[in-house]
Motif scaffolding. Structure first.
Motif, mmCIF file in Angstrom:
data_model
loop_
_atom_site.group_PDB
_atom_site.id
_atom_site.type_symbol
_atom_site.label_atom_id
_atom_site.label_comp_id
_atom_site.label_asym_id
_atom_site.label_seq_id
_atom_site.Cartn_x
_atom_site.Cartn_y
_atom_site.Cartn_z
ATOM 1 N N ALA A 39 36.532 82.198 49.568
ATOM 2 C CA ALA A 39 36.338 83.483 50.380
ATOM 3 C C ALA A 39 35.763 84.792 49.847
ATOM 4 O O ALA A 39 35.687 84.476 48.568
ATOM 5 C CB ALA A 39 37.870 84.156 50.786
ATOM 6 N N PRO A 40 35.133 85.538 50.517
ATOM 7 C CA PRO A 40 34.140 86.384 49.904
ATOM 8 C C PRO A 40 34.743 87.177 48.975
ATOM 9 O O PRO A 40 35.901 87.658 49.038
ATOM 10 C CB PRO A 40 33.780 87.297 51.393
ATOM 11 C CG PRO A 40 33.758 86.424 52.199
ATOM 12 C CD PRO A 40 34.975 85.452 51.952
ATOM 13 N N GLY A 41 34.256 87.264 47.591
ATOM 14 C CA GLY A 41 34.884 88.139 46.616
ATOM 15 C C GLY A 41 35.970 87.415 45.888
ATOM 16 O O GLY A 41 36.487 87.973 44.841
ATOM 17 N N LYS A 42 36.066 86.084 46.288
ATOM 18 C CA LYS A 42 37.340 85.428 45.678
ATOM 19 C C LYS A 42 36.710 84.204 44.838
ATOM 20 O O LYS A 42 35.629 83.587 45.143
ATOM 21 C CB LYS A 42 38.561 85.059 46.630
ATOM 22 C CG LYS A 42 39.202 86.199 47.139
ATOM 23 C CD LYS A 42 40.431 85.977 48.035
ATOM 24 C CE LYS A 42 41.102 87.012 48.429
ATOM 25 N NZ LYS A 42 42.101 86.820 49.452
ATOM 26 N N GLN A 43 37.582 83.724 44.021
ATOM 27 C CA GLN A 43 37.173 82.356 43.217
ATOM 28 C C GLN A 43 37.522 81.275 44.140
ATOM 29 O O GLN A 43 38.352 81.313 44.918
ATOM 30 C CB GLN A 43 38.039 82.391 42.203
ATOM 31 C CG GLN A 43 37.721 83.443 40.870
ATOM 32 C CD GLN A 43 38.400 83.083 39.605
ATOM 33 O OE1 GLN A 43 39.500 82.357 39.550
ATOM 34 N NE2 GLN A 43 37.651 83.313 38.480
ATOM 35 N N ARG A 44 36.680 80.110 43.862
ATOM 36 C CA ARG A 44 37.076 79.092 44.584
ATOM 37 C C ARG A 44 38.461 78.497 44.258
ATOM 38 O O ARG A 44 38.684 78.444 43.123
ATOM 39 C CB ARG A 44 36.090 77.973 44.431
ATOM 40 C CG ARG A 44 36.086 76.545 44.906
ATOM 41 C CD ARG A 44 34.640 75.859 44.792
ATOM 42 N NE ARG A 44 33.600 76.428 45.294
ATOM 43 C CZ ARG A 44 32.210 75.824 45.171
ATOM 44 N NH1 ARG A 44 32.232 74.394 44.866
ATOM 45 N NH2 ARG A 44 31.410 76.663 45.523
ATOM 46 N N GLU A 45 39.088 77.861 45.040
ATOM 47 C CA GLU A 45 40.522 77.533 45.095
ATOM 48 C C GLU A 45 40.845 76.155 45.541
ATOM 49 O O GLU A 45 40.119 75.721 46.599
ATOM 50 C CB GLU A 45 41.745 78.253 45.551
ATOM 51 C CG GLU A 45 41.388 78.675 46.918
ATOM 52 C CD GLU A 45 42.650 79.455 47.426
ATOM 53 O OE1 GLU A 45 43.342 79.848 46.725
ATOM 54 O OE2 GLU A 45 42.833 79.883 48.703
ATOM 55 N N LEU A 46 41.648 75.332 45.030
ATOM 56 C CA LEU A 46 41.943 73.932 45.530
ATOM 57 C C LEU A 46 42.710 74.143 46.669
ATOM 58 O O LEU A 46 43.788 75.045 46.643
ATOM 59 C CB LEU A 46 42.599 73.207 44.503
ATOM 60 C CG LEU A 46 43.090 71.917 45.050
ATOM 61 C CD1 LEU A 46 42.103 70.923 45.244
ATOM 62 C CD2 LEU A 46 44.182 71.221 44.110
ATOM 63 N N VAL A 47 42.435 73.413 47.846
ATOM 64 C CA VAL A 47 43.433 73.728 49.037
ATOM 65 C C VAL A 47 44.090 72.340 49.212
ATOM 66 O O VAL A 47 45.401 72.598 49.164
ATOM 67 C CB VAL A 47 42.381 73.513 50.188
ATOM 68 C CG1 VAL A 47 43.205 73.599 51.653
ATOM 69 C CG2 VAL A 47 41.557 74.760 50.353
ATOM 70 N N ALA A 48 43.624 71.147 48.814
ATOM 71 C CA ALA A 48 44.376 69.950 48.996
ATOM 72 C C ALA A 48 43.523 68.824 48.406
ATOM 73 O O ALA A 48 42.239 68.823 48.456
ATOM 74 C CB ALA A 48 44.699 69.435 50.568
ATOM 75 N N SER A 49 44.176 67.853 47.829
ATOM 76 C CA SER A 49 43.509 66.670 47.203
ATOM 77 C C SER A 49 44.253 65.446 47.408
ATOM 78 O O SER A 49 45.613 65.308 47.896
ATOM 79 C CB SER A 49 43.306 66.853 45.678
ATOM 80 O OG SER A 49 44.430 66.932 45.064
ATOM 81 N N ILE A 50 43.710 64.280 47.370
ATOM 82 C CA ILE A 50 44.218 63.102 47.825
ATOM 83 C C ILE A 50 43.674 61.978 46.699
ATOM 84 O O ILE A 50 42.528 61.849 46.697
ATOM 85 C CB ILE A 50 44.389 62.480 49.171
ATOM 86 C CG1 ILE A 50 44.865 61.350 49.444
ATOM 87 C CG2 ILE A 50 42.690 62.594 49.557
ATOM 88 C CD1 ILE A 50 45.059 60.946 50.824
ATOM 89 N N THR A 51 44.467 61.321 46.232
ATOM 90 C CA THR A 51 44.063 60.212 45.178
ATOM 91 C C THR A 51 43.760 58.845 45.957
ATOM 92 O O THR A 51 43.968 58.599 47.187
ATOM 93 C CB THR A 51 44.840 59.777 44.029
ATOM 94 O OG1 THR A 51 46.262 59.095 44.677
ATOM 95 C CG2 THR A 51 45.520 60.836 43.385
ATOM 96 N N SER A 52 42.902 57.927 45.251
ATOM 97 C CA SER A 52 42.711 56.886 45.980
ATOM 98 C C SER A 52 43.968 56.030 46.642
ATOM 99 O O SER A 52 44.108 55.188 47.541
ATOM 100 C CB SER A 52 41.946 55.888 45.103
ATOM 101 O OG SER A 52 42.482 55.620 43.936
#
Length: 118
Positions: A39-52
């Protein structure tokens, strides 16, 4: 240069839904795929992840609202976003990592804008 192709962003009202997609080249063996947002002015953050293997991980702020899934045959990851809130507004980036003998290689999508109006 490996490119991840994203689609599905847009403008939606508070409480609405969107589905993001991201495809990696099928010639590459991908380990974990995921979505980050900034988001503007914020750091990139993890939302979700999935392994193989299908193991998933979610940020606390999106649990029970977002669902990540994956089609390994197509090297494609999806993010179903329900009950969207204005605070979910951000640029969403797809990420995929590949493990090699030289270590981990990360690939990123170009980013897709998600805007939730109040």
């Amino acid at each position: 240069q490996v490119q991840l192709v994203e689609s599905g962003g847009g403008l939606v009202q508070n409480g609405g839904s969107l589905r993001l997609s991201c495809a990696a080249p099928i010639s590459i063996s991908i380990n974990t795929m995921g979505w980050y947002r900034q988001a503007p002015g914020k750091q990139r953050e993890l939302v979700a992840s999935i392994t193989s293997g299908g193991s998933t991980n979610y940020a606390d702020s999106v649990k029970d609202r977002f669902t990540i899934s994956r089609d390994n045959a197509k090297n494609t990851v999806y993010l179903q976003m329900n009950s969207l809130k204005p605070e979910d507004t951000a640029v969403y980036y797809c990420n995929a990592d590949r493990r090699t003998v030289r270590g981990r290689i990360d690939y990123w999508g170009q980013g897709t804008q998600v805007t939730v109006s109040s």
